[in-house]
Design a protein around this motif. Sequence first.
Motif, PDB file in Angstrom:
ATOM      1  N   GLY A   1       0.813  -1.204   0.000  1.00  0.00           N
ATOM      2  CA  GLY A   1       0.000   0.000   0.000  1.00  0.00           C
ATOM      3  C   GLY A   1       0.844   1.250   0.000  1.00  0.00           C
ATOM      4  N   PRO A   2       0.188   2.427   0.030  1.00  0.00           N
ATOM      5  CA  PRO A   2       0.937   3.688   0.084  1.00  0.00           C
ATOM      6  C   PRO A   2       1.714   3.798   1.392  1.00  0.00           C
ATOM      7  CG  PRO A   2      -1.400   4.075   0.453  1.00  0.00           C
ATOM      8  CD  PRO A   2      -1.269   2.652   0.032  1.00  0.00           C
ATOM      9  N   PRO A   3       2.855   4.469   1.373  1.00  0.00           N
ATOM     10  CA  PRO A   3       3.664   4.554   2.593  1.00  0.00           C
ATOM     11  C   PRO A   3       3.042   5.433   3.669  1.00  0.00           C
ATOM     12  CG  PRO A   3       4.643   5.875   0.844  1.00  0.00           C
ATOM     13  CD  PRO A   3       3.519   5.106   0.212  1.00  0.00           C
ATOM     14  N   TRP A   4       2.208   6.394   3.268  1.00  0.00           N
ATOM     15  CA  TRP A   4       1.645   7.355   4.215  1.00  0.00           C
ATOM     16  C   TRP A   4       0.122   7.359   4.093  1.00  0.00           C
ATOM     17  CZ3 TRP A   4       5.693   8.412   6.980  1.00  0.00           C
ATOM     18  CH2 TRP A   4       6.944   8.584   6.376  1.00  0.00           C
ATOM     19  N   SER A   5      -0.512   8.046   5.036  1.00  0.00           N
ATOM     20  CA  SER A   5      -1.964   8.246   4.942  1.00  0.00           C
ATOM     21  C   SER A   5      -2.351   9.709   5.070  1.00  0.00           C
ATOM     22  CB  SER A   5      -2.682   7.437   6.032  1.00  0.00           C
ATOM     23  OG  SER A   5      -2.280   7.871   7.327  1.00  0.00           O
ATOM     24  N   ASN A   6      -1.441  10.539   5.631  1.00  0.00           N
ATOM     25  CA  ASN A   6      -1.789  11.938   5.908  1.00  0.00           C
ATOM     26  C   ASN A   6      -0.540  12.814   5.874  1.00  0.00           C
ATOM     27  OD1 ASN A   6      -3.622  14.041   6.719  1.00  0.00           O
ATOM     28  ND2 ASN A   6      -2.812  13.896   8.795  1.00  0.00           N
ATOM     29  N   ALA A   7       0.356  12.530   4.951  1.00  0.00           N
ATOM     30  CA  ALA A   7       1.676  13.141   4.991  1.00  0.00           C
ATOM     31  C   ALA A   7       1.691  14.556   4.423  1.00  0.00           C
ATOM     32  CB  ALA A   7       2.665  12.276   4.223  1.00  0.00           C
TER      33      ALA A   7
ATOM     34  N   ALA B   1       8.259   5.832  -3.008  1.00  0.00           N
ATOM     35  CA  ALA B   1       7.332   5.031  -2.219  1.00  0.00           C
ATOM     36  C   ALA B   1       8.072   3.964  -1.434  1.00  0.00           C
ATOM     37  CB  ALA B   1       6.282   4.399  -3.129  1.00  0.00           C
ATOM     38  N   GLU B   2       8.981   3.255  -2.076  1.00  0.00           N
ATOM     39  CA  GLU B   2       9.720   2.195  -1.390  1.00  0.00           C
ATOM     40  C   GLU B   2      10.657   2.782  -0.338  1.00  0.00           C
ATOM     41  OE1 GLU B   2      10.051  -2.038  -1.146  1.00  0.00           O
ATOM     42  OE2 GLU B   2       8.663  -0.648  -2.105  1.00  0.00           O
ATOM     43  N   ASN B   3      11.255   3.909  -0.656  1.00  0.00           N
ATOM     44  CA  ASN B   3      12.121   4.612   0.285  1.00  0.00           C
ATOM     45  C   ASN B   3      11.359   4.941   1.571  1.00  0.00           C
ATOM     46  OD1 ASN B   3      14.679   6.521   0.666  1.00  0.00           O
ATOM     47  ND2 ASN B   3      12.885   7.759   1.145  1.00  0.00           N
ATOM     48  N   CYS B   4      10.176   5.504   1.433  1.00  0.00           N
ATOM     49  CA  CYS B   4       9.404   5.898   2.610  1.00  0.00           C
ATOM     50  C   CYS B   4       8.826   4.690   3.344  1.00  0.00           C
ATOM     51  CB  CYS B   4       8.294   6.862   2.204  1.00  0.00           C
ATOM     52  SG  CYS B   4       8.917   8.501   1.742  1.00  0.00           S
ATOM     53  N   ARG B   5       8.477   3.633   2.604  1.00  0.00           N
ATOM     54  CA  ARG B   5       8.001   2.420   3.280  1.00  0.00           C
ATOM     55  C   ARG B   5       9.081   1.858   4.198  1.00  0.00           C
ATOM     56  NH1 ARG B   5       6.130   0.691  -2.051  1.00  0.00           N
ATOM     57  NH2 ARG B   5       3.945   1.287  -2.284  1.00  0.00           N
ATOM     58  N   TYR B   6      10.312   1.940   3.763  1.00  0.00           N
ATOM     59  CA  TYR B   6      11.395   1.433   4.608  1.00  0.00           C
ATOM     60  C   TYR B   6      11.467   2.214   5.913  1.00  0.00           C
ATOM     61  CZ  TYR B   6      15.793  -0.401   6.212  1.00  0.00           C
ATOM     62  OH  TYR B   6      16.742  -1.014   6.989  1.00  0.00           O
ATOM     63  N   VAL B   7      11.353   3.528   5.839  1.00  0.00           N
ATOM     64  CA  VAL B   7      11.387   4.362   7.043  1.00  0.00           C
ATOM     65  C   VAL B   7      10.256   3.974   7.989  1.00  0.00           C
ATOM     66  CG1 VAL B   7      11.134   6.732   7.890  1.00  0.00           C
ATOM     67  CG2 VAL B   7      12.527   6.272   5.857  1.00  0.00           C
ATOM     68  N   VAL B   8       9.065   3.786   7.438  1.00  0.00           N
ATOM     69  CA  VAL B   8       7.914   3.433   8.262  1.00  0.00           C
ATOM     70  C   VAL B   8       8.061   2.030   8.844  1.00  0.00           C
ATOM     71  CG1 VAL B   8       5.420   2.997   8.213  1.00  0.00           C
ATOM     72  CG2 VAL B   8       6.362   4.995   7.022  1.00  0.00           C
TER      73      VAL B   8
ATOM     74  N   GLN C   1       0.393   8.149  -2.965  1.00  0.00           N
ATOM     75  CA  GLN C   1       1.322   7.892  -1.862  1.00  0.00           C
ATOM     76  C   GLN C   1       0.773   8.303  -0.498  1.00  0.00           C
ATOM     77  OE1 GLN C   1       5.457   8.258  -2.025  1.00  0.00           O
ATOM     78  NE2 GLN C   1       5.613   8.242  -4.249  1.00  0.00           N
ATOM     79  N   GLY C   2      -0.469   8.745  -0.433  1.00  0.00           N
ATOM     80  CA  GLY C   2      -1.022   9.143   0.855  1.00  0.00           C
ATOM     81  C   GLY C   2      -0.466  10.455   1.360  1.00  0.00           C
TER      82      GLY C   2
END
Length: 341
Positions: A23-29, A306-313, A74-75
């Motif tokens: 899914g998207p890395p964020w929801s309210n970024a 997207a993959e970069n931010c998913r890793y952070v999360v 990406q949310g």
Amino acid sequence: MSSDVPGVQTRIFMGTSNSASAGPPWSNAIDVHHHIIPDFYVEELRKLGFASTLPGVDKPEWKIETSLSMMDRQGIRAAVVNVWPGVPAVDAATGARFARRVNEFLAELVAAHPGRLGAFAVLPLPHVDAALDELAYSMDVLGLDGVGLVTNYGGVYVGDRSLDAFHAEAARRGTPLFVHPTAPTAEQPTFGLPVSLCEFPFETVRLASQLLYNRTLERHPGLRVILSHGGGGVAYYAARLACGPLIRADLAERLPADPIGSLRRLYGDTAMIGDPHAFASVRSFAAADRILVGSDFPFMPESFSAENCRYVVDHGGFSPDDLARIESGNASHLFPRFASD
């Protein structure tokens, strides 16, 4: 620029994401590292003898619709956009005219997309008087959200004491300063590679060392500085930068009492840090209240971001409260436009 480079992201991120990464890395970024490339800006740079990208760097296609659709996927609720590389180091009158045109375009773009966009103004640095005039106009008349800077303007780095009047005014106003690297003025070997590939993190470290040994943050405590790409190499180099007095004794007079604490006052964004190596350094150095979301779109492909931010999360070990700060809380504090959303 192609939105995907087959195989590259798989090799970079192989084995780093979990099943939630679909899914998207964020929801309210709130994305504070989001480039826009207006056609008129590219043409004006060309007329002045400058390019809109560095040598060897593909120029991405950009339209506002592509930014908004990427944000939706990406949310990302909102983005504070910047025009990179801003106003080149030209004479004060030319720079002032160019900055005014860009900033009025940015104000119109923000007004056309309420709630979705904010913007960093550009300034005609290193001309301090002209920059102060444009700072006042862009903040007080146009209602922009901060200032977008590059690390150096014709060799004058942003932490130079010749810019102290600008630092003082930005600190008085509490204006967020987003600093993106550019090419150094000294000739560096490139090995046939894009300058940004290696030099951008070094440029940010150069600036951080200047801010540190000029005690810029201590002399102007209201300054709020965001260094792109997670602070470049600052997290890795912070302790080394504090070793100046061990190398040359007189540097002790220039170093703040708490050099690491001084550097930790700087903000960084998530762009280009979502891998096991870079992120380990940033995670150990930066508190959650100094990390902001950054996509680096469209200079970096959406799928990479997207993959970069998913890793952070997925791998940051952040509490829900800390993730909320990173996603939007810290940015809402810096940019009042979004605080009520």
